[in-house]
Design an enzyme around this catalytic site. Structure first.
Site, PDB file in Angstrom:
ATOM      1  N   ARG A  16      11.204  57.383  14.987  1.00 25.50           N
ATOM      2  CA  ARG A  16      11.134  58.110  13.716  1.00 25.50           C
ATOM      3  C   ARG A  16      11.933  59.407  13.688  1.00 25.50           C
ATOM      4  O   ARG A  16      11.956  60.107  12.682  1.00 25.50           O
ATOM      5  CB  ARG A  16       9.655  58.377  13.372  1.00 25.50           C
ATOM      6  CG  ARG A  16       8.943  57.139  12.877  1.00 25.50           C
ATOM      7  CD  ARG A  16       7.452  57.346  12.813  1.00 25.50           C
ATOM      8  NE  ARG A  16       6.843  57.326  14.144  1.00 25.50           N
ATOM      9  CZ  ARG A  16       5.625  57.781  14.398  1.00 25.50           C
ATOM     10  NH1 ARG A  16       4.899  58.321  13.451  1.00 25.50           N
ATOM     11  NH2 ARG A  16       5.140  57.714  15.626  1.00 25.50           N
ATOM     12  N   THR A  80       1.199  53.420  27.846  1.00 27.40           N
ATOM     13  CA  THR A  80       1.033  54.656  28.621  1.00 27.40           C
ATOM     14  C   THR A  80       0.529  54.382  30.055  1.00 27.40           C
ATOM     15  O   THR A  80       0.922  55.077  30.987  1.00 27.40           O
ATOM     16  CB  THR A  80       0.057  55.619  27.923  1.00 27.40           C
ATOM     17  OG1 THR A  80      -1.124  54.899  27.556  1.00 27.40           O
ATOM     18  CG2 THR A  80       0.673  56.216  26.673  1.00 27.40           C
ATOM     19  N   ASP A 103       6.602  64.882  24.710  1.00 25.41           N
ATOM     20  CA  ASP A 103       6.746  65.212  23.288  1.00 25.41           C
ATOM     21  C   ASP A 103       5.576  66.038  22.762  1.00 25.41           C
ATOM     22  O   ASP A 103       5.361  66.147  21.572  1.00 25.41           O
ATOM     23  CB  ASP A 103       6.946  63.940  22.451  1.00 25.41           C
ATOM     24  CG  ASP A 103       5.800  62.945  22.608  1.00 25.41           C
ATOM     25  OD1 ASP A 103       4.850  63.239  23.364  1.00 25.41           O
ATOM     26  OD2 ASP A 103       5.860  61.872  21.976  1.00 25.41           O
ATOM     27  N   GLY A 136      -6.537  58.023  19.592  1.00 26.99           N
ATOM     28  CA  GLY A 136      -7.633  57.388  20.308  1.00 26.99           C
ATOM     29  C   GLY A 136      -8.879  58.253  20.144  1.00 26.99           C
ATOM     30  O   GLY A 136      -8.796  59.485  20.185  1.00 26.99           O
ATOM     31  N   ASN A 224       6.808  63.470  16.496  1.00 24.03           N
ATOM     32  CA  ASN A 224       7.289  62.106  16.248  1.00 24.03           C
ATOM     33  C   ASN A 224       8.444  62.054  15.272  1.00 24.03           C
ATOM     34  O   ASN A 224       9.165  61.069  15.217  1.00 24.03           O
ATOM     35  CB  ASN A 224       6.155  61.229  15.702  1.00 24.03           C
ATOM     36  CG  ASN A 224       5.066  61.044  16.740  1.00 24.03           C
ATOM     37  OD1 ASN A 224       5.331  60.547  17.828  1.00 24.03           O
ATOM     38  ND2 ASN A 224       3.862  61.492  16.430  1.00 24.03           N
ATOM     39  N   LYS A 348      35.576  91.925  23.877  1.00 26.83           N
ATOM     40  CA  LYS A 348      35.323  90.834  24.834  1.00 26.83           C
ATOM     41  C   LYS A 348      35.626  91.293  26.246  1.00 26.83           C
ATOM     42  O   LYS A 348      36.684  91.873  26.484  1.00 26.83           O
ATOM     43  CB  LYS A 348      36.211  89.626  24.496  1.00 26.83           C
ATOM     44  CG  LYS A 348      35.899  88.418  25.364  1.00 26.83           C
ATOM     45  CD  LYS A 348      37.123  87.572  25.678  1.00 26.83           C
ATOM     46  CE  LYS A 348      37.967  88.210  26.766  1.00 26.83           C
ATOM     47  NZ  LYS A 348      39.078  87.360  27.203  1.00 26.83           N
ATOM     48  N   ASN A 374      39.265 107.502  21.178  1.00 30.76           N
ATOM     49  CA  ASN A 374      39.176 107.080  19.788  1.00 30.76           C
ATOM     50  C   ASN A 374      40.179 105.964  19.550  1.00 30.76           C
ATOM     51  O   ASN A 374      41.372 106.148  19.792  1.00 30.76           O
ATOM     52  CB  ASN A 374      39.465 108.274  18.867  1.00 30.76           C
ATOM     53  CG  ASN A 374      39.047 107.954  17.439  1.00 30.76           C
ATOM     54  OD1 ASN A 374      39.410 106.917  16.891  1.00 30.76           O
ATOM     55  ND2 ASN A 374      38.267 108.838  16.849  1.00 30.76           N
ATOM     56  N   SER A 402      46.139 104.250  14.464  1.00 33.60           N
ATOM     57  CA  SER A 402      45.787 103.003  13.788  1.00 33.60           C
ATOM     58  C   SER A 402      46.891 101.964  13.915  1.00 33.60           C
ATOM     59  O   SER A 402      48.067 102.289  14.030  1.00 33.60           O
ATOM     60  CB  SER A 402      45.553 103.271  12.298  1.00 33.60           C
ATOM     61  OG  SER A 402      44.393 104.048  12.164  1.00 33.60           O
TER      62      SER A 402
HETATM   63  C1  UD1 Z   1      -1.701  57.836  22.962  1.00 35.93           C
HETATM   64  C2  UD1 Z   1      -3.116  57.568  23.468  1.00 35.93           C
HETATM   65  C3  UD1 Z   1      -4.127  58.011  22.398  1.00 35.93           C
HETATM   66  C4  UD1 Z   1      -3.925  59.455  22.051  1.00 35.93           C
HETATM   67  C5  UD1 Z   1      -2.473  59.718  21.645  1.00 35.93           C
HETATM   68  C6  UD1 Z   1      -2.239  61.192  21.517  1.00 35.93           C
HETATM   69  C7  UD1 Z   1      -2.943  55.619  24.896  1.00 35.93           C
HETATM   70  C8  UD1 Z   1      -3.135  54.155  24.993  1.00 35.93           C
HETATM   71  N1  UD1 Z   1      -3.235  56.165  23.723  1.00 35.93           N
HETATM   72  O1  UD1 Z   1      -1.508  57.033  21.835  1.00 35.93           O
HETATM   73  O2  UD1 Z   1      -5.442  57.815  22.864  1.00 35.93           O
HETATM   74  O3  UD1 Z   1      -4.788  59.837  21.002  1.00 35.93           O
HETATM   75  O4  UD1 Z   1      -1.576  59.220  22.647  1.00 35.93           O
HETATM   76  O5  UD1 Z   1      -0.965  61.404  20.987  1.00 35.93           O
HETATM   77  O6  UD1 Z   1      -2.569  56.244  25.861  1.00 35.93           O
HETATM   78  N2  UD1 Z   1       5.056  56.585  26.596  1.00 35.93           N
HETATM   79  C9  UD1 Z   1       5.817  56.151  27.661  1.00 35.93           C
HETATM   80  N3  UD1 Z   1       5.908  54.828  27.915  1.00 35.93           N
HETATM   81  C10 UD1 Z   1       5.273  53.898  27.163  1.00 35.93           C
HETATM   82  C11 UD1 Z   1       4.494  54.346  26.081  1.00 35.93           C
HETATM   83  C12 UD1 Z   1       4.405  55.686  25.814  1.00 35.93           C
HETATM   84  O7  UD1 Z   1       6.418  56.963  28.375  1.00 35.93           O
HETATM   85  O8  UD1 Z   1       5.390  52.711  27.480  1.00 35.93           O
HETATM   86  C13 UD1 Z   1       4.951  58.035  26.333  1.00 35.93           C
HETATM   87  C14 UD1 Z   1       5.563  58.425  25.008  1.00 35.93           C
HETATM   88  O9  UD1 Z   1       6.913  58.840  25.193  1.00 35.93           O
HETATM   89  C15 UD1 Z   1       4.700  59.607  24.572  1.00 35.93           C
HETATM   90  C16 UD1 Z   1       3.347  59.301  25.205  1.00 35.93           C
HETATM   91  O10 UD1 Z   1       3.591  58.381  26.239  1.00 35.93           O
HETATM   92  O11 UD1 Z   1       5.165  60.809  25.108  1.00 35.93           O
HETATM   93  C17 UD1 Z   1       2.359  58.734  24.214  1.00 35.93           C
HETATM   94  O12 UD1 Z   1       2.872  57.559  23.661  1.00 35.93           O
HETATM   95  P1  UD1 Z   1       2.515  57.102  22.198  1.00 35.93           P
HETATM   96  O13 UD1 Z   1       3.105  55.776  21.939  1.00 35.93           O
HETATM   97  O14 UD1 Z   1       2.806  58.181  21.236  1.00 35.93           O
HETATM   98  O15 UD1 Z   1       0.928  56.938  22.335  1.00 35.93           O
HETATM   99  P2  UD1 Z   1      -0.067  56.657  21.179  1.00 35.93           P
HETATM  100  O16 UD1 Z   1      -0.074  55.188  20.907  1.00 35.93           O
HETATM  101  O17 UD1 Z   1       0.181  57.542  20.058  1.00 35.93           O
END
Ligand code: UD1
Ligand code: MG
Length: 454
Positions: A16, A80, A103, A136, A224, A348, A374, A402
């Site tokens: 996004r 995650t 992020d 979550g 995001n 500079k 000056n 000047s």
């Molecule tokens: C996740 C949490 C959720 C929480 C929310 C807060 C899980 C399953 N859920 O949800 O409970 O409320 O964050 O924002 O953990 N990332 C990776 N690799 C992946 C997936 C994600 O590195 O395969 C990183 C993303 O870059 C990001 C972070 O993990 O920095 C969270 O990923 P995102 O997809 O935003 O998680 P949510 O589904 O929003």
């Protein structure tokens, strides 16, 4: 206390943002998002930091080379829990692992420190939201103890009413994290390996789950899209402005200042609207910065006044100087006390001695200017022959008429005077008047050409 390992999740796609740049490399307050997180992580003095990257290829590790951090790739991105798994080979069992998000840039040291102090076991960072949609939810039992986390897409209508949400940031004993991650399944609404499923496993094994809330809600705001990025930038700038005001700095409008780095201010410093400060900037006591000035990596000593629309980059300015309006100090400039640099003057890589003045329309490059000199309007140092740069030396008490061109390398002696409109190509003796211009002529009876009739 057990050693601390930190894992930063930064593999997400950032769809996004509609950008070719990985999301975590977009800037907030002049610094990539991931760098905010790395700086905060380092402030906890961890045993190691491991960043999980994916989308955008090597751009993330390349941009963060200066950090003592490890990078592991997650490809493909299966959630995650799967992301944290990629880091496990690097982590030590006899430690605690703190999971941060690349992020979520503004997480603060003090909040993470609270988590460290919360106790052994699993520590969640949660927050209560008016509108918890998308997050979550933290499910607690009748005693108020955390039972598990349920993702929005897997939640029942009753669970969706819960306003306490998971920020994603958590602290977990590493050996158990390893064990629990090994048992994750992707049998859920999104077909992903959820890190959040480890909470229920911890509870099942009798491991205590603590929760901590951030000191300020904005610490856990995630990015995001560009709207969230712009909003969080404003939140941060407001916070910085509030800190400056609290210290006694005068800001004509706290909504119209941007600090992209560190700004240190002395007593009674005053900053007008629209100014931008980048990198490390220090303003001495009673320094005034005029509207729409841009100051980067510079120190300005006490009582100096900077008039509007001045640019100062990688320079040092003494006390009681006058700069601008519309002055430009480029890298390597050093102004001694009581120097004046006026409108449309560019300096500079030059030193300007005490009490010296260049008040109008000049270029002073690669020069050493003594005290009480000056420099007349329109004077230019010709420091570049197309291939090489040369120095100009102007000794104490010289007076440059000047519209003079000083063709470097050249030295103007102590107390010398240069007649206006001169092109100086050879050193000029101390104390004497030197000029190079043809004598003024009047041609009697000369007529202007006239246009012929067509
Ligand atoms: C996740 C949490 C959720 C929480 C929310 C807060 C899980 C399953 N859920 O949800 O409970 O409320 O964050 O924002 O953990 N990332 C990776 N690799 C992946 C997936 C994600 O590195 O395969 C990183 C993303 O870059 C990001 C972070 O993990 O920095 C969270 O990923 P995102 O997809 O935003 O998680 P949510 O589904 O929003
Ligand atoms: Mg998501």
């Amino acid at each position: 206390m057990k050693a601390l390992n930190i894992v930063i999740l930064a593999a997400g796609k950032g769809t996004r943002m509609y950008s070719d740049k990985p999301k975590v490399l977009h800037s907030l307050a002049g610094k990539p998002l991931i760098q905010h997180v790395l700086d905060c992580a380092l402030s906890l003095r961890p045993q190691q930091i491991c960043t999980v990257y994916g989308h955008g290829g090597e751009a993330v590790p390349q941009a963060m080379q200066q950090y003592d951090a490890k990078f592991v790739i997650q490809e493909p991105q299966l959630g995650t829990g799967h992301a944290v798994q990629q880091a496990m080979p690097l982590l030590q069992d006899d430690s605690r692992t703190l999971i941060l998000y690349g992020d979520v840039p503004l997480i603060q040291h003090s909040t993470l420190h609270q988590m460290q102090k919360a106790g052994e076991g699993l520590v969640l960072l949660s927050v209560n939201l008016e509108n918890p949609a998308g997050y979550g939810r933290i499910v607690r039992d009748s005693e108020g103890d955390v039972q598990r986390i349920v993702e929005q897409k897997d939640a029942t209508p009753e669970e969706l009413q819960i306003q306490e949400v998971n920020t994603g940031i958590m602290l977990v004993p590493t050996a158990q994290l390893r064990e629990w991650l090994g048992k994750l399944s992707n049998d859920n609404a999104q077909g992903e390996y959820y890190l959040t499923d480890i909470v229920e496993m911890a509870v099942g094994q009798g491991v205590t789950v603590h929760s901590v809330q951030p000191a300020q809600a904005w610490e856990v705001d995630g990015i995001n899209n560009k709207m969230q990025l712009a909003n969080l930038e404003r939140v941060w700038q407001k916070e910085v402005a509030a800190r400056l005001l609290t210290q006694g700095v005068t800001l004509i409008d706290p909504a119209r200042i941007d600090v992209r780095g560190n700004l240190m201010c002395g007593r009674d410093a005053e900053i007008d609207v629209g100014c931008i400060f980048e990198g490390q900037v220090s303003l001495g006591d009673r320094v005034k910065v005029g509207a729409y000035s841009i100051i980067r990596n510079a120190s300005i000593a006490q009582d100096t006044q900077i008039a509007p629309y001045s640019h100062i980059d990688s320079s040092e300015v003494g006390a009681n100087c006058h700069i601008g309006p519309y002055a430009r100090l480029r890298p390597g400039s050093k102004l001694h006390d009581h120097a004046h640099v006026g409108n449309f003057v560019e300096i500079k890589n030059s030193e300007i001695g005490q009490g010296s003045k260049a008040n109008h329309l000049s270029y002073i490059g690669d020069s050493t200017v003594g005290c009480r000199v000056n420099i007349g309007a329109g004077t230019i140092t010709c420091n570049y022959d197309g291939a090489n740069k040369f120095r100009t030396i102007i000794e104490d008490d010289a007076f440059i008429g000047s519209d003079t061109q000083l063709v470097a390398p050249v030295t103007v002696g102590k107390g010398a005077t240069i007649g206006a409109g001169s092109t100086i190509t050879k050193d000029t003796p101390a104390g004497e008047l030197t000029l190079s211009r043809s004598r003024q002529l009047t041609i009697a009876g000369w007529q202007r050409p006239v246009k012929g009739k067509k």
